[in-house]
Design an enzyme around this catalytic site. Structure first.
Site, PDB file in Angstrom:
ATOM      1  N   MET A  99       0.810  -1.217   0.000  1.00  0.00           N
ATOM      2  CA  MET A  99       0.000   0.000   0.000  1.00  0.00           C
ATOM      3  C   MET A  99       0.847   1.273   0.000  1.00  0.00           C
ATOM      4  O   MET A  99       0.309   2.366   0.051  1.00  0.00           O
ATOM      5  CB  MET A  99      -0.921   0.006   1.235  1.00  0.00           C
ATOM      6  CG  MET A  99      -1.970  -1.093   1.229  1.00  0.00           C
ATOM      7  SD  MET A  99      -3.124  -0.997  -0.162  1.00  0.00           S
ATOM      8  CE  MET A  99      -2.532  -2.344  -1.180  1.00  0.00           C
ATOM      9  N   ASP A 210     -12.315  -2.780   4.806  1.00  0.00           N
ATOM     10  CA  ASP A 210     -11.078  -3.565   4.819  1.00  0.00           C
ATOM     11  C   ASP A 210     -10.663  -3.882   6.262  1.00  0.00           C
ATOM     12  O   ASP A 210      -9.508  -3.704   6.647  1.00  0.00           O
ATOM     13  CB  ASP A 210      -9.965  -2.815   4.089  1.00  0.00           C
ATOM     14  CG  ASP A 210      -8.809  -3.723   3.681  1.00  0.00           C
ATOM     15  OD1 ASP A 210      -9.015  -4.958   3.623  1.00  0.00           O
ATOM     16  OD2 ASP A 210      -7.703  -3.221   3.424  1.00  0.00           O
TER      17      ASP A 210
END
Length: 405
Positions: A99, A210
């Site tokens: 990420m 998430d």
């Protein structure tokens, strides 16, 4: 022809999936899933960096060590002392992953340590990635809660977009679970903090999408919910009837072992999708095993949509029945069979924690009083007390008459 951007997306996707595998299964998993040696090598490097880091926003990681060459070009690592946006002075490199990259920095204006999260270099100019970063900043900054990582600012310097957020000292729940499942009281305290954070987010119309152990940070002040990069921000309560519209089959995002059935199908999702994901996290916290992790992504998806996890009582004998019931309800396939809100989950977890911390001998007065405040318990209890009082009054009256006679 494969572009650097395509390779980065492949690496990011494979890295995320490999991270969810047990350590001994990662190498066979990568060999089976990826025939490209360069991509596989880069994923293995990211996994090594992740494991060596141990924490997310804590101790220095690979300080002053330049990133290794990859299959795509990388922007140079920021140097200690470098000033960004005229405000943030780089202290050290913390970690890199699928990420993006994280640095510790000093906020020279407010004189505090912050974490700067940058997009992966190859995605800096991709509109979707920038949109995700802005979404994360907007969603998290709308929330003010002790169990949610605070976002301070969003900015750009030298073509690199970043968000400045609270610097946390600790480890992720994913790192903690590598040492084994949580003890009952430890797990309940973590769960209560996360459920409180979720309840606060849902009241503000933010659906996380998430929820997983890697996005829960354990600090000395309690658990913190991280990474709102996939969040949907509706600007109003994310209740049962207020769903975030997602076109069927489009924008299926999240981490597969923790996604709800409706999220996997690309259907409309609401707060109850987060509750399902949270249930999967609870299951793993107390058993040390994933609720739906299969040998492959396809098997995992099949387990989530149509399978049932092994009952908790078969994996551990020490969990109270109330907690097993709570987890089972969170993991219902149909959204309308789960808890209606994270606040309901929070209430149930609080009762479990009170019961776990109080002495098991005698009557648990706190739990009893809390139960008596519920109408479905209070009304029958009031009727019983009224009948008992009437019978007692009659008995006393008869006793007094007998004595007088």
């Amino acid at each position: 022809m494969t572009t650097p951007s395509d390779k980065w997306l492949s690496i990011k996707s494979l890295f995320t999936e490999a991270l969810e595998q047990d350590l001994e299964k990662r190498a066979p998993f990568l060999r089976e899933r990826c025939a490209d040696a360069e991509i596989r090598s880069e994923v293995e490097r990211l996994l090594r960096e992740h494991d060596e880091a141990g924490t997310f926003l804590s101790t220095p990681f690979l300080e002053n060590v330049a990133p290794t060459p990859a299959v795509f070009s990388r922007l140079p690592q920021l140097e200690t002392g470098e000033l960004l946006a005229g405000r943030f002075r780089i202290a050290y490199f913390v970690a890199a992953g699928g990420m993006g990259e994280v640095y510790a920095a000093e906020d020279t204006q407010l004189e505090r340590t912050v974490a700067l999260k940058f997009l992966p270099p190859e995605s800096d100019r991709e509109e979707r990635s920038i949109t995700r970063l802005q979404r994360e900043a907007k969603a998290a900054s709308a929330l003010n809660h002790p169990n949610i990582c605070t976002v301070y600012d969003v900015g750009e310097d030298g073509g690199r977009a970043f968000i400045a957020m609270e610097f946390l000292d600790g480890e992720t729940l994913a790192a903690r679970l590598k040492r084994g499942p949580c003890a009952l009281e430890e797990g309940l305290r973590i769960a209560l903090a996360v459920s409180s954070a979720l309840a606060a987010a849902h009241r503000k119309g933010v659906i996380h999408r998430d929820i997983k152990p890697g996005n829960i940070m354990l600090t000395t002040t309690g658990a913190k919910l991280l990474d709102f990069g996939l969040a949907l921000h509706r600007g109003k309560a994310a209740g049962d009837s207020q769903t975030a519209s997602v076109a069927p089959g489009a924008n299926v995002t999240g981490t597969v072992p923790y996604m709800s059935p409706e999220q996997l199908r690309g259907e409309e999702v609401d707060a109850r999708s987060d509750i399902f994901s949270f249930g999967a996290v609870l299951y793993e916290m107390f058993t040390g095993k994933g609720a739906f992790k299969g040998l492959s992504t396809i098997e995992t998806i099949a387990a989530i949509t149509s399978g049932e996890p092994t009952p908790l009582r078969e994996l551990t004998k020490d969990l109270p029945g109330a907690l097993e019931t709570l987890v089972r309800r969170c993991l219902q396939k149909r959204a309308d069979e789960r808890y209606a809100s994270a606040s309901d989950v929070e209430d149930q977890l609080r009762e479990c924690l009170v019961a776990a911390t109080e002495s098991t001998s005698g009557v648990n007065l706190k739990v009893l009083l809390r139960q008596l405040r519920r109408p479905r318990v209070a009304i029958p209890a009031l009727i019983v007390l009224t009948v008992l009082a009437s019978l007692s009054a009659m008995w006393i009256h008869r006793s007094l008459r007998a004595r007088w006679a």
